[in-house]
Scaffold this motif. Sequence first.
Motif, PDB file in Angstrom:
ATOM      1  N   GLU A  19       0.992  -1.132   0.096  1.00  0.00           N
ATOM      2  CA  GLU A  19      -0.148   0.117   0.177  1.00  0.00           C
ATOM      3  C   GLU A  19       0.986   1.254  -0.054  1.00  0.00           C
ATOM      4  O   GLU A  19       0.461   2.319  -0.385  1.00  0.00           O
ATOM      5  N   ALA A  20       2.238   1.271   0.608  1.00  0.00           N
ATOM      6  CA  ALA A  20       3.055   2.268   0.499  1.00  0.00           C
ATOM      7  C   ALA A  20       3.431   2.605  -0.897  1.00  0.00           C
ATOM      8  O   ALA A  20       4.018   3.747  -1.239  1.00  0.00           O
ATOM      9  N   LEU A  21       3.256   1.887  -1.897  1.00  0.00           N
ATOM     10  CA  LEU A  21       3.543   2.120  -3.340  1.00  0.00           C
ATOM     11  C   LEU A  21       2.581   3.067  -3.951  1.00  0.00           C
ATOM     12  O   LEU A  21       2.865   3.496  -5.042  1.00  0.00           O
ATOM     13  N   GLU A  22       1.188   2.907  -3.355  1.00  0.00           N
ATOM     14  CA  GLU A  22       0.363   3.222  -4.026  1.00  0.00           C
ATOM     15  C   GLU A  22       0.246   5.051  -4.002  1.00  0.00           C
ATOM     16  O   GLU A  22      -0.358   5.665  -4.922  1.00  0.00           O
ATOM     17  N   LYS A  23       0.447   5.439  -2.759  1.00  0.00           N
ATOM     18  CA  LYS A  23       0.497   6.948  -2.626  1.00  0.00           C
ATOM     19  C   LYS A  23       1.282   7.292  -1.422  1.00  0.00           C
ATOM     20  O   LYS A  23       1.817   6.308  -0.706  1.00  0.00           O
ATOM     21  N   LEU A  30      18.736   2.503   3.825  1.00  0.00           N
ATOM     22  CA  LEU A  30      17.397   1.904   2.968  1.00  0.00           C
ATOM     23  C   LEU A  30      16.149   2.245   3.847  1.00  0.00           C
ATOM     24  O   LEU A  30      15.117   2.752   3.076  1.00  0.00           O
ATOM     25  N   PRO A  31      15.953   2.673   5.310  1.00  0.00           N
ATOM     26  CA  PRO A  31      14.683   2.803   5.735  1.00  0.00           C
ATOM     27  C   PRO A  31      14.212   4.075   5.034  1.00  0.00           C
ATOM     28  O   PRO A  31      12.780   4.325   5.202  1.00  0.00           O
ATOM     29  N   ALA A  32      14.820   5.224   4.641  1.00  0.00           N
ATOM     30  CA  ALA A  32      14.497   6.352   4.167  1.00  0.00           C
ATOM     31  C   ALA A  32      13.772   6.115   2.854  1.00  0.00           C
ATOM     32  O   ALA A  32      12.814   6.677   2.447  1.00  0.00           O
ATOM     33  N   TYR A  33      14.390   5.127   2.070  1.00  0.00           N
ATOM     34  CA  TYR A  33      13.698   4.784   0.636  1.00  0.00           C
ATOM     35  C   TYR A  33      12.526   3.823   1.027  1.00  0.00           C
ATOM     36  O   TYR A  33      11.441   4.127   0.040  1.00  0.00           O
ATOM     37  N   ILE A  34      12.368   3.362   2.086  1.00  0.00           N
ATOM     38  CA  ILE A  34      10.902   2.575   2.472  1.00  0.00           C
ATOM     39  C   ILE A  34      10.207   3.566   3.046  1.00  0.00           C
ATOM     40  O   ILE A  34       8.645   3.496   2.846  1.00  0.00           O
ATOM     41  N   LEU A  35      10.537   4.284   3.939  1.00  0.00           N
ATOM     42  CA  LEU A  35       9.658   5.291   4.624  1.00  0.00           C
ATOM     43  C   LEU A  35       9.036   6.427   3.873  1.00  0.00           C
ATOM     44  O   LEU A  35       7.874   6.951   3.994  1.00  0.00           O
ATOM     45  N   MET A  36       9.987   6.882   2.815  1.00  0.00           N
ATOM     46  CA  MET A  36       9.720   7.882   1.902  1.00  0.00           C
ATOM     47  C   MET A  36       9.989   7.208   0.369  1.00  0.00           C
ATOM     48  O   MET A  36      10.904   7.807  -0.174  1.00  0.00           O
ATOM     49  N   GLU A  37       9.058   6.526  -0.169  1.00  0.00           N
ATOM     50  CA  GLU A  37       9.405   5.620  -1.604  1.00  0.00           C
ATOM     51  C   GLU A  37       9.538   6.975  -2.466  1.00  0.00           C
ATOM     52  O   GLU A  37       9.014   7.966  -2.513  1.00  0.00           O
ATOM     53  N   GLU A  38      10.443   6.648  -3.253  1.00  0.00           N
ATOM     54  CA  GLU A  38      10.880   7.558  -4.284  1.00  0.00           C
ATOM     55  C   GLU A  38       9.854   8.461  -4.931  1.00  0.00           C
ATOM     56  O   GLU A  38       9.860   9.720  -5.122  1.00  0.00           O
ATOM     57  N   ASN A  39       9.388   7.302  -5.916  1.00  0.00           N
ATOM     58  CA  ASN A  39       8.139   8.049  -6.736  1.00  0.00           C
ATOM     59  C   ASN A  39       6.981   9.033  -6.009  1.00  0.00           C
ATOM     60  O   ASN A  39       6.911  10.076  -6.491  1.00  0.00           O
ATOM     61  N   SER A  89       7.439  10.368  -3.023  1.00  0.00           N
ATOM     62  CA  SER A  89       8.350  11.424  -2.460  1.00  0.00           C
ATOM     63  C   SER A  89       8.348  12.666  -3.400  1.00  0.00           C
ATOM     64  O   SER A  89       8.217  13.927  -3.357  1.00  0.00           O
ATOM     65  N   LEU A  90       9.159  12.266  -4.561  1.00  0.00           N
ATOM     66  CA  LEU A  90       9.186  13.246  -5.819  1.00  0.00           C
ATOM     67  C   LEU A  90       7.799  13.887  -6.156  1.00  0.00           C
ATOM     68  O   LEU A  90       7.776  15.231  -6.070  1.00  0.00           O
ATOM     69  N   SER A  91       6.764  13.098  -6.345  1.00  0.00           N
ATOM     70  CA  SER A  91       5.447  13.614  -6.595  1.00  0.00           C
ATOM     71  C   SER A  91       5.096  14.786  -5.346  1.00  0.00           C
ATOM     72  O   SER A  91       4.612  15.624  -5.873  1.00  0.00           O
ATOM     73  N   LEU A 121       6.263  17.375   4.618  1.00  0.00           N
ATOM     74  CA  LEU A 121       6.892  15.821   4.075  1.00  0.00           C
ATOM     75  C   LEU A 121       6.723  15.036   5.553  1.00  0.00           C
ATOM     76  O   LEU A 121       6.343  13.932   5.708  1.00  0.00           O
ATOM     77  N   ALA A 122       7.536  15.550   6.547  1.00  0.00           N
ATOM     78  CA  ALA A 122       7.556  14.833   7.845  1.00  0.00           C
ATOM     79  C   ALA A 122       6.092  14.445   8.485  1.00  0.00           C
ATOM     80  O   ALA A 122       5.845  13.433   8.803  1.00  0.00           O
ATOM     81  N   GLU A 123       5.111  15.210   8.422  1.00  0.00           N
ATOM     82  CA  GLU A 123       3.940  14.880   8.669  1.00  0.00           C
ATOM     83  C   GLU A 123       3.117  13.958   7.578  1.00  0.00           C
ATOM     84  O   GLU A 123       2.531  12.924   8.246  1.00  0.00           O
ATOM     85  N   ASP A 124       3.295  13.994   6.249  1.00  0.00           N
ATOM     86  CA  ASP A 124       2.603  13.160   5.394  1.00  0.00           C
ATOM     87  C   ASP A 124       3.259  11.583   5.569  1.00  0.00           C
ATOM     88  O   ASP A 124       2.398  10.768   5.653  1.00  0.00           O
ATOM     89  N   PHE A 125       4.625  11.607   5.593  1.00  0.00           N
ATOM     90  CA  PHE A 125       5.135  10.253   5.834  1.00  0.00           C
ATOM     91  C   PHE A 125       5.379   9.739   7.002  1.00  0.00           C
ATOM     92  O   PHE A 125       5.971   8.683   7.339  1.00  0.00           O
ATOM     93  N   GLY A 126       5.139  10.505   8.116  1.00  0.00           N
ATOM     94  CA  GLY A 126       5.305  10.181   9.559  1.00  0.00           C
ATOM     95  C   GLY A 126       6.756  10.121   9.913  1.00  0.00           C
ATOM     96  O   GLY A 126       7.068   8.885  10.460  1.00  0.00           O
TER      97      GLY A 126
END
Length: 662
Positions: free
Chosen positions: A197-201, A331-340, A342-344, A369-374
């Motif tokens: 589900e973290a890949l969807e939005k 790696l956790p940053a790329y998981i907690l804030m997935e690239e696509n 995050s860029l969007s 960003l900190a609020e949106d991605f926790g």
Amino acid sequence: MQTERETGSRAGRRTAAGPKYYTADRENTLVRWARPYSAAEILEAVFHQDFAALIQEEMDRHPKAAAIAAGRAEAREFRLIRPNQPRVRSAFCQPERCTRVDLIFRPTVEATVPAGREAGSTGVKRERFLPEYRISYLLDLKEMICSRPTVAAAWQVLRDGFTEMGVGVSDAYLLPVLGQEDYPAIAKAFLRRYYPEALEKAAAVDGRQLALRMGLKVRRVRLESGSEAMGLVTFDRMRVRLQDAEGRVTEESIPPMTVLINTALCRTEEAENTTLVHECCHVYLDRLFFRLQMLSGKPCTVSMSRRRPGAPRAVRAAGPLAWMETQAEKLPAYILMEENNSLSRIGQLMAEGGGARTPENIGRVIRRLAEDFGVSRSMARCRMIELGYPEAEGVFGYRDSRRIPDHGCGGAWPGGVSYTISQADAGALLQESADFRRALGSRRYVYAEGHFCLDEPRYIQSGSGPGKSLTAYARHHMEECCIAFEVGGYPAGTAGEAAWAARKRPVKDQYQTRYSFAAEPETKAGRKENELFAADARMWAALEAELPDDIAGAVQVILDRKGLSQEELAMRLGVSRAALRKWCTRGMSLRHVVAICIALDVWGHVGENLVRLAGYSFRMTEEQEILHMMLYDTKDLTVARANGIMRQHGLKPLTEGREEEF
């Protein structure tokens, strides 16, 4: 009629004689508390594998295949001189019950060949060759057994997904080999498997839910007073000292696959969640490494990545435990804030602020960003830098354990550059950089708010306290008034044994802990330095992607890109062209590879790749620690000076003159 090459290609590997399975010998020669052990060391000491005997047996049984591997079809009577250090080919995404490990050797062998090539010649002579052989094993890391090896000349090995794999490769310790470009793909694969589900939005990843899906148990505890571990994950049953609310310390047996969160250090939801994801990353990336170490029956320690008094940082950052922690910290940053996603989201938030890359707008985006991605603001900030917004370097920064005011540039912020430095790092840099000493010796600069700024009224004002502070103009025009530094670094630290891994308390800016002097502000030299740095970074990144899989070919690619000849390289090395040719055709030592990196001013990470292509890896010996440090200091070294350093320490120099032999 079928040729040897045709029949051998179809036959592929041959299984060596011996028992079908070997069981791990827990009473072996490996030294307790020494260091982590490579797959080759485990196979030799724990499963009693004799690689030299296996290769010799294969050459004796199939001399024609050996001749083809040596490149001399008429060669015969092969004798192995030494097996040389193997390269390990494996993948970290394999099951523990069936882990394939390939050892690729370039052994030094001697064979009989005709003394002359003219017709009717009957004389013979002995020559040395470096054929390539591959020995393959299947390890059951849970049952602690390995299969009988299969051995073959490399040209006979049938090509498959394993031999051709380009991503998911692991090193000699079965740790992942991840480049900067690999993290987004690894994070996507991880999320697709455990948290789709973290890949969807743009959404927060719940670390506790993630751990549950990975089959991990989570406990919130208070570790013994004085522990710096924010959390740890166990791979085997182990005893841990815990502290209760009254301060009493007890020792408890913790089962495998358990994550302990230290509430004494994880004081916020963001810190606890990030620590949970960090430990989940250890399980995903490093489970084969820990299982491999457990085969020895002798836990490895963190001694090689713990700071030693006076040890250079390049050495302290080396070693499998440090690289393991670097990857699990990144790696956790790329998981907690997935690239696509995050860029969007960054694009949307930047547009809301008119697209301005000012400290004010960047700060607003980081908070959102900190609020949106926790996540923490520090993680959001680092993620923005990684995703192409270097201006975030000037926002939510800390130096000397204090928050410094946000700042920015009047124009574009150059990538890889910082204008802030702590007093401790500035003191260390003064010892290393003559340019930095000259700049401060001019007495034009004053240290204010973590910056070395021109001491002029336009930029400096008296603060409310005893010190001075930057003016509002200076905070928005760093490039005009402050010394620039190139930054790099490694994570705050790790702790680990064969059965567990711990996340230690991080510094505020975990990716910026190594500094080098870049340039003084807005001088012609400063602008040129920044341009050269960016161009150099692009050149090495593109070149590394082009390197072939053999060391000689890789060196030639670098020579071609730099417009140099082999004669020029030999002259820089202080050896003859004939000696250099022998290195490239018959193999080169680790000292030779480091010498070539210095002579060609190769960037450190590219040098690491060349060392790997030559079939070596660094060990924790005095000589190899110095060699590894040299690999990351090529800009300030010559081969002659490096030779002097080695001799001063009673070690063999990198090169020994014009007629040097291998």
